[in-house]
Design a protein around this motif. Structure first.
Motif, PDB file in Angstrom:
ATOM      1  N   ASN A 491       0.833  -1.215   0.000  1.00 58.17           N
ATOM      2  CA  ASN A 491       0.000   0.000   0.000  1.00 58.17           C
ATOM      3  C   ASN A 491       0.862   1.257   0.000  1.00 58.17           C
ATOM      4  N   LEU A 492       1.906   1.256   0.834  1.00 56.85           N
ATOM      5  CA  LEU A 492       2.784   2.424   0.897  1.00 56.85           C
ATOM      6  C   LEU A 492       3.525   2.613  -0.426  1.00 56.85           C
ATOM      7  N   ALA A 493       4.034   1.502  -1.000  1.00 53.21           N
ATOM      8  CA  ALA A 493       4.740   1.587  -2.282  1.00 53.21           C
ATOM      9  C   ALA A 493       3.808   2.092  -3.374  1.00 53.21           C
ATOM     10  N   THR A 494       2.560   1.630  -3.353  1.00 54.12           N
ATOM     11  CA  THR A 494       1.590   2.073  -4.360  1.00 54.12           C
ATOM     12  C   THR A 494       1.323   3.568  -4.224  1.00 54.12           C
ATOM     13  N   SER A 495       1.124   4.030  -2.978  1.00 49.80           N
ATOM     14  CA  SER A 495       0.865   5.455  -2.763  1.00 49.80           C
ATOM     15  C   SER A 495       2.035   6.304  -3.247  1.00 49.80           C
ATOM     16  N   LEU A 496       3.274   5.887  -2.952  1.00 54.57           N
ATOM     17  CA  LEU A 496       4.449   6.660  -3.355  1.00 54.57           C
ATOM     18  C   LEU A 496       4.635   6.646  -4.871  1.00 54.57           C
ATOM     19  N   SER A 497       4.467   5.481  -5.477  1.00 52.66           N
ATOM     20  CA  SER A 497       4.698   5.379  -6.921  1.00 52.66           C
ATOM     21  C   SER A 497       3.643   6.159  -7.713  1.00 52.66           C
ATOM     22  N   PHE A 498       2.401   6.111  -7.266  1.00 53.84           N
ATOM     23  CA  PHE A 498       1.355   6.862  -7.972  1.00 53.84           C
ATOM     24  C   PHE A 498       1.553   8.363  -7.803  1.00 53.84           C
ATOM     25  N   THR A 499       2.000   8.770  -6.619  1.00 54.60           N
ATOM     26  CA  THR A 499       2.275  10.196  -6.421  1.00 54.60           C
ATOM     27  C   THR A 499       3.437  10.646  -7.290  1.00 54.60           C
ATOM     28  N   PRO A 625      17.500  10.668   9.480  1.00 52.35           N
ATOM     29  CA  PRO A 625      16.423  11.368  10.181  1.00 52.35           C
ATOM     30  C   PRO A 625      16.514  12.873   9.947  1.00 52.35           C
ATOM     31  N   VAL A 626      15.361  13.501   9.778  1.00 48.68           N
ATOM     32  CA  VAL A 626      15.322  14.917   9.435  1.00 48.68           C
ATOM     33  C   VAL A 626      15.891  15.779  10.548  1.00 48.68           C
ATOM     34  N   LEU A 627      15.495  15.492  11.779  1.00 48.63           N
ATOM     35  CA  LEU A 627      15.913  16.346  12.895  1.00 48.63           C
ATOM     36  C   LEU A 627      17.340  16.063  13.338  1.00 48.63           C
ATOM     37  N   ALA A 628      17.902  14.949  12.897  1.00 53.86           N
ATOM     38  CA  ALA A 628      19.261  14.592  13.335  1.00 53.86           C
ATOM     39  C   ALA A 628      20.326  15.324  12.514  1.00 53.86           C
ATOM     40  N   VAL A 629      20.167  15.316  11.195  1.00 48.13           N
ATOM     41  CA  VAL A 629      21.171  15.924  10.311  1.00 48.13           C
ATOM     42  C   VAL A 629      20.460  16.667   9.197  1.00 48.13           C
ATOM     43  N   ALA A 630      21.228  17.387   8.411  1.00 52.49           N
ATOM     44  CA  ALA A 630      20.651  18.192   7.335  1.00 52.49           C
ATOM     45  C   ALA A 630      20.584  17.434   6.016  1.00 52.49           C
ATOM     46  N   ASP A 631      21.031  16.160   5.966  1.00 48.94           N
ATOM     47  CA  ASP A 631      21.121  15.426   4.708  1.00 48.94           C
ATOM     48  C   ASP A 631      19.797  15.375   3.977  1.00 48.94           C
ATOM     49  N   THR A 632      18.719  15.069   4.707  1.00 50.76           N
ATOM     50  CA  THR A 632      17.430  14.894   4.053  1.00 50.76           C
ATOM     51  C   THR A 632      16.946  16.201   3.453  1.00 50.76           C
ATOM     52  N   ARG A 633      17.179  17.310   4.131  1.00 51.73           N
ATOM     53  CA  ARG A 633      16.754  18.596   3.580  1.00 51.73           C
ATOM     54  C   ARG A 633      17.508  18.926   2.298  1.00 51.73           C
ATOM     55  N   VAL A 634      18.781  18.476   2.240  1.00 50.26           N
ATOM     56  CA  VAL A 634      19.545  18.696   1.023  1.00 50.26           C
ATOM     57  C   VAL A 634      19.002  17.840  -0.115  1.00 50.26           C
ATOM     58  N   LEU A 635      18.570  16.629   0.225  1.00 47.86           N
ATOM     59  CA  LEU A 635      18.080  15.696  -0.785  1.00 47.86           C
ATOM     60  C   LEU A 635      16.630  15.955  -1.173  1.00 47.86           C
ATOM     61  N   ALA A 636      15.871  16.701  -0.337  1.00 46.76           N
ATOM     62  CA  ALA A 636      14.416  16.748  -0.487  1.00 46.76           C
ATOM     63  C   ALA A 636      13.971  17.207  -1.862  1.00 46.76           C
ATOM     64  N   HIS A 637      14.678  18.156  -2.470  1.00 52.69           N
ATOM     65  CA  HIS A 637      14.208  18.685  -3.746  1.00 52.69           C
ATOM     66  C   HIS A 637      14.449  17.715  -4.899  1.00 52.69           C
ATOM     67  N   HIS A 638      15.212  16.612  -4.657  1.00 52.41           N
ATOM     68  CA  HIS A 638      15.434  15.605  -5.688  1.00 52.41           C
ATOM     69  C   HIS A 638      14.301  14.576  -5.739  1.00 52.41           C
ATOM     70  N   PHE A 639      13.472  14.508  -4.672  1.00 59.90           N
ATOM     71  CA  PHE A 639      12.473  13.440  -4.570  1.00 59.90           C
ATOM     72  C   PHE A 639      11.225  13.810  -5.365  1.00 59.90           C
ATOM     73  N   ASP A 640      10.697  12.799  -6.041  1.00 56.04           N
ATOM     74  CA  ASP A 640       9.405  12.957  -6.710  1.00 56.04           C
ATOM     75  C   ASP A 640       8.257  12.661  -5.743  1.00 56.04           C
ATOM     76  N   ALA A 641       8.527  11.903  -4.736  1.00 54.86           N
ATOM     77  CA  ALA A 641       7.559  11.632  -3.665  1.00 54.86           C
ATOM     78  C   ALA A 641       8.349  11.358  -2.398  1.00 54.86           C
ATOM     79  N   LEU A 642       7.893  11.902  -1.285  1.00 54.23           N
ATOM     80  CA  LEU A 642       8.610  11.755  -0.015  1.00 54.23           C
ATOM     81  C   LEU A 642       7.625  11.335   1.074  1.00 54.23           C
ATOM     82  N   ALA A 643       7.963  10.222   1.725  1.00 53.62           N
ATOM     83  CA  ALA A 643       7.140   9.718   2.829  1.00 53.62           C
ATOM     84  C   ALA A 643       7.862   9.977   4.142  1.00 53.62           C
TER      85      ALA A 643
END
Length: 705
Positions: A491-499, A625-643
């Motif tokens: 279900n989660l994979a379907t939601s992400l792929s369709f988004t 983890p978002v609150l632990a390091v800044a990595d995810t915020r740097v990567l966020a604009h590359h994602f087509d869907a983010l859970a």
């Protein structure tokens, strides 16, 4: 979405939802209830035993005036009277009677308790009576005419004796009050009797004086007076007739005598005889004169005889005339006398009538005074008789019996109070836990507290697989592909792929969390595996530079990886690891990879993602983890869907909101939120409104699959 964000969670919850939330804290609540019940039971064993005996009395009022009808009281007045009786029961005079009756001034316990009531104005018995009242309870029984008095003491026999003594003392006090009322009433009756006696005497004296003044020694008889007047009137009529006749006889003239016949009013035997003789002589004279003439000697003799008879008639007539005049005068006198008697009789009758009216009025006044006096005298007599049988307004309906079971401590009440207190404490703790932690639990929590879309819930293997064959959550998707656990990842994979498909060339699926240990790596691995087993060419990219959880789990032998590819020291084909069972390909991180997020900002990384888009249908990225390091915020604009993963009932809502804020601060956004590590067995009982709450309905479906 905005409406869901602004709406309070309480407004989205109905009664079933609140009960569902309450069930989450049921163990703590039950523990508090059981603990407080046990504590209450222990307290009941420590507290001293006290016994209560109660006597019942019934309010049956009696009038203070003998013979007076019983007044029917209204319900309000009756209630007020009974309340007054209850207050009298709790009064100091009644308690003092009990102290004197049972000699409680010698009781050491009461003497000790009486010290709190000792004052300069209070006697020793009054102080003891005050102490006695502290253990007394008097109250009405419902809305009936009954009220009861109870006494509580450590000794059941003493409690019974004092309760009965209070009932008897109350009766004695009430009886004394009633006797005082009777005395007051009797004094007022005696005063009224004296006043009425004087009025009777004055009325009788007025009647006697009137009789003497009007010469009415007997009763005036109007009937006799009327009969007397009627008799006088008859006699007067006769007298008047006789007077008229006498006057007629007296007024008769001589011609009447000369020419009168036998019908004359003056005819008597003598005169009749004389008239006959004269008629005979007159006839002989007339015959002699006509036959012999005037000179006939016998005619002269006949004429002499006629003259002698006429002279005799004249003398007789004069005598009769005198007699008639006398008779007429006598008749007139009789008539005048009768008329005077009639006037006197009529005057007496009128006087008698007036006197009778006045006398009757005086007699009525006197009789009324005598009747009132007699009635009040009878009432006074009854009152005096009633004083000997006077009774109080209440009677003892049921005396107090010996209490065999203690009234205090009341174990059922204590246990109930303990249960209520425990429940209150448990609810308070549940409320504090609910508000303190504010973990996320259901789809309502996600939408109302975070304001983002909800993907689905990911259960734990133990709660969603009947008999799991592994303890590794990531491996469970391979061993139980048809379970509810694996279906949650589909279900989660379907939601992400369709988004992602809604974006031009959308293939990059990011999975992150606010905090560590929220199931991020397991979820990334499982989503990638279900996509790969579904026939999609899928790559799992590990971007968690510090933990490298995906690399450790799926490519533990890798010595080169993402860092080397970006550095140009290795190609993709050199570093990609393929999982033969699922066909999933993994781009690991080598142990030599650095921890700087700058590698995700390089053109090489962007070129790498473009190559991955070309090669694969889906690229699943496991981030830090978002609150632990800044990595995810740097990567966020590359994602087509983010859970964003949120651990069920563990991740604070504030942490999740902080993660969302940090992602949005770089111009990116979260597609949706998924709950992880959900205990389906618990959620099915308390997760009202969440799809996981219906796990029991689908349990058989997955079991048959």
């Amino acid at each position: 979405m905005a409406e869901a964000t602004n709406m309070r969670a309480e407004e989205r919850q109905d009664l079933a939802g609140l009960f569902s939330r309450l069930k989450r804290h049921l163990p703590i609540i039950l523990a508090c209830v059981v603990g407080m019940v046990v504590a209450a039971w222990a307290i009941s064993k420590v507290l001293p035993r006290r016994y209560t005996a109660a006597a019942q009395l019934e309010y049956t009022p009696q009038s203070a005036v003998a013979g007076a009808p019983q007044t029917q009281l209204s319900d309000l007045a009756r209630d007020a009277k009974i309340d007054a009786e209850v207050q009298t029961m709790k009064s100091l005079p009644v308690a003092t009677r009990v102290v004197e009756q049972l000699k409680l001034d010698r009781d050491p316990e009461l003497r000790a308790a009486a010290k709190d009531f000792a004052t300069d104005a209070a006697t020793g018995k009054q102080a003891i009576a005050g102490a006695l009242l502290t253990n007394l309870n008097a109250a009405r029984v419902g809305t009936t005419s009954l009220f009861e008095v109870g006494y509580t003491d450590k000794n059941p026999l003493k409690a019974m004796q004092i309760a009965n003594a209070f009932a008897q003392a109350f009766m004695a006090e009430d009886l004394e009050t009633k006797a005082s009322e009777y005395k007051d009433v009797d004094a007022r009756l005696n005063g009224q009797l004296d006043e009425l006696r004087r009025k009777v005497e004055q009325a009788d004296a007025a009647v006697a004086a009137f009789r003497v003044r009007n010469n009415l020694l007997g009763l005036p008889d109007s009937v006799t007076a009327e009969q007397e007047i009627s008799s006088i009137r008859g006699a007067l009529a006769s007298a008047r007739a006789e007077e008229a006749a006498a006057r007629a006889r007296s007024g008769a003239s001589g011609s009447t005598i000369v020419g009168g016949g036998t019908n004359s009013p003056y005819s008597t035997a003598t005169m009749s005889s004389l008239r006959q003789q004269r008629a005979q002589v007159a006839a002989r004279v007339a015959a002699l004169q006509s036959r012999y003439g005037e000179r006939y000697p016998a005619l002269a003799d006949a004429r002499k005889e006629l003259d002698a008879i006429d002279a005799q008639l004249s003398r007789e007539m004069r005598d009769l005339s005198r007699s008639a005049g006398n008779a007429s005068q006598a008749a007139g006198s009789t008539t005048a006398s009768l008329e005077a008697s009639l006037a006197a009789a009529q005057a007496r009758l009128a006087g008698n009538v007036r006197a009778s009216v006045e006398l009757a009025d005086l007699q009525r006044t006197a009789q009324n005074a005598r009747d009132a006096y007699q009635q009040l005298l009878n009432t006074s007599t009854q009152q005096n008789a009633q004083q000997s049988i006077v009774r109080p307004d209440s009677r003892i309906a049921a005396p107090a019996s010996l209490p065999l079971t203690p009234s205090s401590p009341n174990v059922p009440v204590l246990l109930f109070m303990g249960a209520v207190l425990g429940l209150a404490i448990g609810l308070a703790i549940a409320y504090v836990r609910e508000r303190w932690v504010q973990g996320l639990d259901t789809v309502d929590d996600i939408e109302t507290m975070l304001g983002v879309d909800y993907f689905n819930s990911v259960p734990t293997p133990a709660s969603s697989i009947e008999k799991p064959r592994t303890s590794d959550p990531a491996e469970a998707t391979l061993l139980h592909p048809l379970s509810a656990y694996t279906e949650a990842y589909r279900n989660l994979a379907t939601s992400l792929s369709f988004t992602a498909a809604s974006v031009q060339g959308g293939k990059i699926l990011g999975i992150t969390s606010a905090l560590p240990k929220e199931g991020k790596t397991t979820t990334s691995t499982s989503v990638a595996r279900v996509l790969a087993t579904g026939g999609s060419r899928t790559l799992l990219l590990d971007t968690d530079l510090r933990r490298r959880s995906v690399s450790v789990a799926l490519a533990p032998q890798a010595r080169i990886g993402l860092g080397e590819v970006l550095a140009g020291t290795a190609t993709l084909d050199d570093v990609i690891v393929r999982e033969e069972q699922t066909g999933l390909e993994v781009l690991p991180l080598a142990p030599t990879a650095g921890t700087s997020s700058h590698i995700f900002e390089t053109p090489e990384f962007s070129a790498l993602l473009a190559e991955l888009r070309r090669r694969y249908e889906h690229v699943v990225v496991d981030t830090a983890p978002v609150l632990a390091v800044a990595d995810t915020r740097v990567l966020a604009h590359h994602f087509d869907a983010l859970a964003l993963l949120v651990r069920w009932r563990y991740t604070p809502a504030r942490a999740a909101r902080a993660a969302l804020h940090q992602i949005s601060s770089v111009g990116a956004g979260v597609t949706g939120v998924a709950l992880t590590m959900v205990n389906l067995k618990v959620q099915s009982q308390s997760g009202f409104g969440d799809p996981s709450g219906y796990a029991d309905y689908m349990k058989d479906y997955y079991a048959q699959s």
